[in-house]
Write an enzyme that holds these catalytic residues in place. Structure first.
Site, PDB file in Angstrom:
ATOM      1  N   ASN A  89       0.877  -1.402  -0.157  1.00 29.89           N
ATOM      2  CA  ASN A  89       0.114  -0.119  -0.077  1.00 29.89           C
ATOM      3  C   ASN A  89       0.743   1.278  -0.065  1.00 29.89           C
ATOM      4  OD1 ASN A  89      -2.238   1.815   0.996  1.00 29.89           O
ATOM      5  ND2 ASN A  89      -1.032   1.843   2.572  1.00 29.89           N
ATOM      6  N   SER A 141      -3.480   3.227  -8.511  1.00 32.62           N
ATOM      7  CA  SER A 141      -3.898   4.318  -8.470  1.00 32.62           C
ATOM      8  C   SER A 141      -4.932   4.665  -9.762  1.00 32.62           C
ATOM      9  CB  SER A 141      -3.102   5.541  -8.300  1.00 32.62           C
ATOM     10  OG  SER A 141      -3.723   6.888  -8.603  1.00 32.62           O
ATOM     11  N   TYR A 154       5.031   9.320 -10.699  1.00 34.11           N
ATOM     12  CA  TYR A 154       3.642   8.432 -10.190  1.00 34.11           C
ATOM     13  C   TYR A 154       2.921   7.582 -10.878  1.00 34.11           C
ATOM     14  CZ  TYR A 154      -0.118   7.806  -6.782  1.00 34.11           C
ATOM     15  OH  TYR A 154      -1.069   7.328  -6.015  1.00 34.11           O
ATOM     16  N   ALA A 156       3.522   6.504 -13.813  1.00 29.79           N
ATOM     17  CA  ALA A 156       4.312   5.535 -14.389  1.00 29.79           C
ATOM     18  C   ALA A 156       4.840   4.435 -13.694  1.00 29.79           C
ATOM     19  CB  ALA A 156       5.835   6.035 -14.942  1.00 29.79           C
ATOM     20  N   LYS A 158       2.607   3.664 -10.938  1.00 25.01           N
ATOM     21  CA  LYS A 158       1.487   3.140 -10.511  1.00 25.01           C
ATOM     22  C   LYS A 158       0.975   2.130 -11.667  1.00 25.01           C
ATOM     23  CE  LYS A 158       0.634   4.316  -6.438  1.00 25.01           C
ATOM     24  NZ  LYS A 158       0.598   3.525  -5.205  1.00 25.01           N
ATOM     25  N   ILE A 187      -9.190   9.958  -2.471  1.00 23.86           N
ATOM     26  CA  ILE A 187      -9.254   9.642  -1.136  1.00 23.86           C
ATOM     27  C   ILE A 187      -8.804  10.908  -0.052  1.00 23.86           C
ATOM     28  CG2 ILE A 187      -9.192   7.622   0.657  1.00 23.86           C
ATOM     29  CD1 ILE A 187     -10.734   6.700  -2.101  1.00 23.86           C
TER      30      ILE A 187
END
Ligand code: NAI
Length: 270
Positions: A89, A141, A154, A156, A158, A187
């Site tokens: 996570n 994501s 980020y 790339a 995810k 979120i």
């Protein structure tokens, strides 16, 4: 073997905050013991002092220090037993124009969001192969599918984590290990800093979300738990988008305001 007590074991990274913390709480509610990994020692201390504390085994670590992670996984197996569930996570999002994005930023993002997860998987999989119902859940994501400007490292990372999820589903399916991903939308967690205090931002962002609310960490924890559970026993290699409908499309009237043309009925061609 230590840890061969009855409670199944879940390993959760980024356990001290946001989605990770809600996930820890959900697994404890379901009768799991949890190995809680995070680089925030203070956050882990708070978790240990919280209501779920007696079920938590804190392991401070930094996913950027990739070389420490496979040995750490083996240490956890030796100390607590074989995990039934691994939840990758922890993540970071480093924003910068592409011309300002440094090699160090790429390294930090890829290590935290992708390579660290893979190093833990390498360490845990041999033990998980011997656990009935074993499952890995990766927190990707919606950015894996729909990109944001200034988020190259980020997006790339995810997207690669989602691809890794599918590779491992195929590779480990024969060993009875299921591997799935969750792709959260927006979120409400500390990852956004003060952004959600900005009313104009929130009002505008809600125009993009059919369900008309920002997500809660529990919304994602529930899906993580479902994917890890026997309820999803025939599901592997999938990514579930949990974004209040944002990826499904835009409600033009909500985004641009009502326009007469949105209501014109086409006459039937004869
Ligand atoms: P958060 O910032 O509340 O929690 C992240 C946790 O990960 C923190 O406790 C932090 O200390 C830990 N962490 C960060 N880098 C680490 C490292 N190098 N080593 C060890 N621990 C580290 O964030 P949130 O929102 O709970 O994020 C959890 C995951 O959900 C992340 O992978 C994030 O990318 C993903 N996500 C979150 C979304 C959101 O809107 N909150 C949207 C889409 C994905």
């Amino acid at each position: 073997m230590p840890g061969s007590s009855k409670a199944p074991l879940a390993v959760v990274t980024g356990a001290a905050s946001g989605i990770g913390k809600a996930t820890v709480e959900r697994f404890v509610d379901e009768g799991f013991g949890v190995a809680a990994l995070d680089r925030s020692g203070q956050g882990l201390d708070r978790l240990k002092r919280s209501g779920v504390g007696t079920h938590i085994h804190p392991y401070p670590c930094d996913l950027e220090e990739v070389e420490t992670l496979t040995p750490l996984a083996r240490q956890i197996v030796a100390e607590l037993g074989r995990p039934r569930t691994l939840v990758n996570n922890a993540g970071v999002c480093l924003y910068a124009d592409i011309t300002e994005t440094t090699d160090e930023m790429w390294e930090a993002s890829l290590n935290t969001n992708l390579i660290g997860a893979s190093a833990l998987i390498r360490g845990f999989v041999p033990a998980m192969k011997q656990v009935k119902g074993a499952a890995i859940v990766n927190v990707s994501s919606r950015n894996a599918l729909s990109s944001s400007p200034r988020a190259a490292t980020y997006d790339a990372a995810k997207a690669a984590l989602l691809a890794l999820t599918r590779t491992l589903a195929v590779e480990l399916g024969g060993d009875g290990i299921r591997v799935n991903a969750v792709l959260p939308g927006f979120i409400d967690t500390p990852i956004h800093g003060d952004l959600l205090k900005d009313r104009v931002f929130v009002r505008n962002y809600l125009k993009l979300i059919p369900l008309n609310r920002i997500g809660k960490p529990e919304d994602i924890a529930n899906i993580i738990f479902f994917l890890a559970s026997d309820g999803a026993a025939f599901v592997t290699g999938q990514g579930i988008v949990a974004d209040g409908g944002q990826m499904s499309g835009q409600n033009y009237a909500k985004v641009f305001g009502e326009r007469a043309s949105f209501r014109i009925r086409q006459k039937k061609n004869r």
